[in-house]
Write a protein that holds these residues in place. Structure first.
Motif, PDB file in Angstrom:
ATOM      1  N   VAL A 231       0.837  -1.196   0.000  1.00 12.15           N
ATOM      2  CA  VAL A 231       0.000   0.000   0.000  1.00 12.15           C
ATOM      3  C   VAL A 231       0.872   1.246   0.000  1.00 12.15           C
ATOM      4  CG1 VAL A 231      -1.878  -1.148   1.242  1.00 12.15           C
ATOM      5  CG2 VAL A 231      -0.130   0.111   2.521  1.00 12.15           C
ATOM      6  N   VAL A 232       0.226   2.350  -0.306  1.00  8.37           N
ATOM      7  CA  VAL A 232       0.818   3.677  -0.127  1.00  8.37           C
ATOM      8  C   VAL A 232       0.020   4.370   0.969  1.00  8.37           C
ATOM      9  CG1 VAL A 232       1.305   5.917  -1.179  1.00  8.37           C
ATOM     10  CG2 VAL A 232       1.543   3.828  -2.531  1.00  8.37           C
ATOM     11  N   ARG A 233       0.729   4.902   1.933  1.00 10.12           N
ATOM     12  CA  ARG A 233       0.072   5.664   3.010  1.00 10.12           C
ATOM     13  C   ARG A 233       0.215   7.149   2.716  1.00 10.12           C
ATOM     14  NH1 ARG A 233      -0.475   5.790   9.130  1.00 10.12           N
ATOM     15  NH2 ARG A 233      -0.302   8.010   9.606  1.00 10.12           N
ATOM     16  N   ILE A 234      -0.904   7.864   2.784  1.00  6.10           N
ATOM     17  CA  ILE A 234      -0.932   9.312   2.571  1.00  6.10           C
ATOM     18  C   ILE A 234      -1.521   9.968   3.808  1.00  6.10           C
ATOM     19  CG2 ILE A 234      -1.829  11.190   1.144  1.00  6.10           C
ATOM     20  CD1 ILE A 234      -2.205   9.114  -1.099  1.00  6.10           C
ATOM     21  N   ASP A 235      -0.818  10.941   4.356  1.00  6.54           N
ATOM     22  CA  ASP A 235      -1.372  11.763   5.431  1.00  6.54           C
ATOM     23  C   ASP A 235      -2.012  12.983   4.770  1.00  6.54           C
ATOM     24  OD1 ASP A 235      -0.555  10.089   7.507  1.00  6.54           O
ATOM     25  OD2 ASP A 235       1.446  10.958   7.534  1.00  6.54           O
ATOM     26  N   LEU A 236      -3.308  12.898   4.563  1.00  8.42           N
ATOM     27  CA  LEU A 236      -4.030  13.912   3.793  1.00  8.42           C
ATOM     28  C   LEU A 236      -4.576  15.006   4.695  1.00  8.42           C
ATOM     29  CD1 LEU A 236      -5.176  14.583   0.924  1.00  8.42           C
ATOM     30  CD2 LEU A 236      -7.239  13.348   1.618  1.00  8.42           C
ATOM     31  N   ALA A 269     -11.473   8.237   9.106  1.00 10.02           N
ATOM     32  CA  ALA A 269     -12.593   9.054   9.578  1.00 10.02           C
ATOM     33  C   ALA A 269     -12.213   9.887  10.794  1.00 10.02           C
ATOM     34  CB  ALA A 269     -13.786   8.166   9.923  1.00 10.02           C
ATOM     35  N   VAL A 270     -11.037   9.622  11.370  1.00  8.30           N
ATOM     36  CA  VAL A 270     -10.584  10.339  12.556  1.00  8.30           C
ATOM     37  C   VAL A 270      -9.348  11.150  12.198  1.00  8.30           C
ATOM     38  CG1 VAL A 270      -9.746  10.135  14.920  1.00  8.30           C
ATOM     39  CG2 VAL A 270     -11.488   8.541  14.073  1.00  8.30           C
ATOM     40  N   ALA A 271      -9.386  12.447  12.467  1.00 14.28           N
ATOM     41  CA  ALA A 271      -8.251  13.324  12.160  1.00 14.28           C
ATOM     42  C   ALA A 271      -7.185  13.179  13.227  1.00 14.28           C
ATOM     43  CB  ALA A 271      -8.717  14.772  12.079  1.00 14.28           C
ATOM     44  N   GLU A 272      -5.931  13.197  12.782  1.00 10.47           N
ATOM     45  CA  GLU A 272      -4.790  13.149  13.686  1.00 10.47           C
ATOM     46  C   GLU A 272      -4.011  14.443  13.557  1.00 10.47           C
ATOM     47  OE1 GLU A 272      -2.522   9.763  12.669  1.00 10.47           O
ATOM     48  OE2 GLU A 272      -4.077   8.303  13.188  1.00 10.47           O
ATOM     49  N   GLY A 286       2.002  20.125  12.228  1.00  9.21           N
ATOM     50  CA  GLY A 286       0.968  20.314  13.225  1.00  9.21           C
ATOM     51  C   GLY A 286      -0.439  20.301  12.671  1.00  9.21           C
ATOM     52  N   GLY A 287      -0.613  20.276  11.320  1.00  6.59           N
ATOM     53  CA  GLY A 287      -1.947  20.298  10.751  1.00  6.59           C
ATOM     54  C   GLY A 287      -2.672  18.985  10.944  1.00  6.59           C
ATOM     55  N   ALA A 288      -4.003  19.048  10.984  1.00  3.73           N
ATOM     56  CA  ALA A 288      -4.811  17.845  11.143  1.00  3.73           C
ATOM     57  C   ALA A 288      -4.859  17.084   9.827  1.00  3.73           C
ATOM     58  CB  ALA A 288      -6.219  18.220  11.593  1.00  3.73           C
ATOM     59  N   THR A 289      -4.656  15.781   9.893  1.00  7.05           N
ATOM     60  CA  THR A 289      -4.658  14.929   8.705  1.00  7.05           C
ATOM     61  C   THR A 289      -5.491  13.681   8.947  1.00  7.05           C
ATOM     62  OG1 THR A 289      -2.657  13.725   9.390  1.00  7.05           O
ATOM     63  CG2 THR A 289      -2.352  15.710   8.042  1.00  7.05           C
ATOM     64  N   VAL A 290      -5.869  13.038   7.855  1.00 10.29           N
ATOM     65  CA  VAL A 290      -6.501  11.722   7.922  1.00 10.29           C
ATOM     66  C   VAL A 290      -5.646  10.758   7.118  1.00 10.29           C
ATOM     67  CG1 VAL A 290      -8.841  12.576   8.260  1.00 10.29           C
ATOM     68  CG2 VAL A 290      -7.978  12.247   5.940  1.00 10.29           C
ATOM     69  N   GLU A 291      -5.641   9.502   7.524  1.00 15.27           N
ATOM     70  CA  GLU A 291      -4.833   8.500   6.832  1.00 15.27           C
ATOM     71  C   GLU A 291      -5.592   7.933   5.639  1.00 15.27           C
ATOM     72  OE1 GLU A 291      -2.220   4.876   8.454  1.00 15.27           O
ATOM     73  OE2 GLU A 291      -4.348   4.363   8.289  1.00 15.27           O
ATOM     74  N   VAL A 292      -4.939   7.961   4.482  1.00 16.99           N
ATOM     75  CA  VAL A 292      -5.485   7.374   3.266  1.00 16.99           C
ATOM     76  C   VAL A 292      -4.565   6.235   2.846  1.00 16.99           C
ATOM     77  CG1 VAL A 292      -6.066   7.762   0.838  1.00 16.99           C
ATOM     78  CG2 VAL A 292      -6.526   9.550   2.531  1.00 16.99           C
ATOM     79  N   LEU A 293      -5.144   5.062   2.580  1.00 18.37           N
ATOM     80  CA  LEU A 293      -4.367   3.919   2.118  1.00 18.37           C
ATOM     81  C   LEU A 293      -4.745   3.611   0.671  1.00 18.37           C
ATOM     82  CD1 LEU A 293      -4.398   1.451   5.160  1.00 18.37           C
ATOM     83  CD2 LEU A 293      -2.650   3.118   4.506  1.00 18.37           C
ATOM     84  N   VAL A 294      -3.726   3.459  -0.159  1.00 20.91           N
ATOM     85  CA  VAL A 294      -3.901   3.121  -1.569  1.00 20.91           C
ATOM     86  C   VAL A 294      -3.336   1.722  -1.784  1.00 20.91           C
ATOM     87  CG1 VAL A 294      -3.274   3.694  -3.936  1.00 20.91           C
ATOM     88  CG2 VAL A 294      -3.762   5.523  -2.294  1.00 20.91           C
TER      89      VAL A 294
END
Length: 380
Positions: A231-236, A269-272, A286-294
């Motif tokens: 997979v590719v992990r994206i901190d969006l 669905a949960v921001a980190e 420091g920005g809020a991100t969500v994890e996206v898996l490709v």
């Protein structure tokens, strides 16, 4: 051509008058200076008033590079930073007391039917499932956990019973056959929850939490695992959450430069929130991100664990908009943007525009006199 007859020269010796040579040099210098001033004046006039108007009957020269305003559909495209890896599967814990006598190597891949570890020489076997075992299974027991175990046992190739959630004598006989085939397993016909561990799919061992030979107790973390899929992990950024959705197709540029197709398998669905700087203010992360898996294909070439990659995603689209090449935009002296419009006579006029979406080298524009087919200058 007519010619004139020169009069005969008289027999008088002409008077020769000497003129200073310096006078000729001074006159030449004056002529050159006047010519230079004239040229400078012409340049200044060109800069102030522009080129002279064309003579009567001549059209102004058209710009060499132009384009037409087109009506089209623009897609929002973004290139995001990602990291190659494997999705985390979780930690495995001991379910009984004893001495840890066997562990799989880091990097080993385990699937249903493999032994995950041994305590006091007794193995714990992986089965496919998504809920932990929690009680002894024996004849007469009923429930969803029985059905889950019977399904997992049948997937290992054992039969002679019905997958129905009831632990019958037929189920017990199949269990005995499985236990006989598994080295180190006691043949009892019952299932001790300490002897099985459910996972949703194959796993890859990423770390050991304790060493072989250690005394362990129920709840002791033994090893960490990740799923085997690539997979590719994206901190969006949360603000870009609408860019992707589960099932979207994306393009991934691998470390070697080749591109592969991937599919978005999950969107968090949960921001980190990233770490803050020492001063307490949010840092670069420091920005809020969500994890996206490709999810990538199993045969994707150039896969290097933890390597950075670029992921091109396609978000929302805007239909029926007017667009010009991005290179047609000009910065106006009073602020904002415009385009240089070419009229039917070849004259060029700067027209202010409002810009919208940018995509594939085009930009959405609106403004007075901007219509489909309008010719605009695109500087080379």
């Amino acid at each position: 051509m007519s010619t004139a007859t020169l009069p005969e020269e008289p027999d008088v010796e002409p008077e020769i008058v000497e003129r200073p040579r310096r006078g000729r040099r001074g006159l030449g210098w004056l002529v050159a200076a006047l010519a230079a001033l004239t040229a400078l004046g012409a340049v200044a006039a060109f800069m102030v008033w522009g080129p002279p108007p064309p003579s009567d009957g001549q059209e102004a020269p058209r710009p060499e590079s132009t384009a037409r305003v087109e009506r089209t559909t623009l897609e929002r495209r973004e290139t995001l930073e990602g990291t190659l890896g494997h999705p985390r599967a979780g930690s495995f814990f001991a379910r009984s007391d004893g001495v840890l006598t066997r562990m799989p190597d880091v990097g080993a891949e385990l699937s249903a039917g493999d032994r995950a570890w041994e305590i006091d020489g007794r193995p714990t076997i992986l089965l496919r499932g998504d809920v932990p075992a929690h009680r002894l299974l024996e004849p007469g027991v009923r429930g969803e956990d029985v059905r889950r175990f019977e399904q997992a046992l049948s997937e290992l190739g054992y039969g002679g019973f019905t997958v129905d959630g009831e632990y019958t004598a037929l189920t017990a006989e199949a269990v005995k056959n499985w236990q006989r085939d598994t080295e180190g397993m006691e043949v009892t016909g019952t299932v001790d929850p300490a002897r099985i561990w459910y996972t949703s799919g194959p796993v890859r061992v990423t770390a050991h939490e304790v060493a072989v030979g250690s005394n362990v107790a129920p709840g002791t973390a033994l090893l960490d695992t990740a799923a085997t899929e690539r997979v590719v992990r994206i901190d969006l950024d949360v603000d870009d959450r609408d860019l992707v959705a589960e099932g979207d197709e994306v393009t991934v540029e691998m470390p070697g430069g080749e591109t592969v197709t991937g599919e978005v398998s999950s969107v968090g669905a949960v921001a980190e929130t990233g770490e803050e700087s020492p001063e307490g203010a949010p840092g670069d992360e420091g920005g809020a991100t969500v994890e996206v898996l490709v999810r990538l294909a199993d045969d994707a070439e150039g896969f290097l664990d933890q390597a950075p990659v670029a992921v091109e995603v396609r978000g929302q689209s805007r239909e029926d908009v007017l667009a010009v090449p991005v290179g047609a935009l000009i910065a106006l002296s009073g602020g904002g943007y415009g385009v240089s419009v070419v009229d039917a006579d070849g004259a060029v006029n700067d027209v202010p525009v409002e810009t919208g979406w940018f995509s594939d080298g085009l930009v959405e524009v609106t403004g007075d006199g901007i219509d489909e087919g309008t010719e605009v200058v695109v500087p080379g």
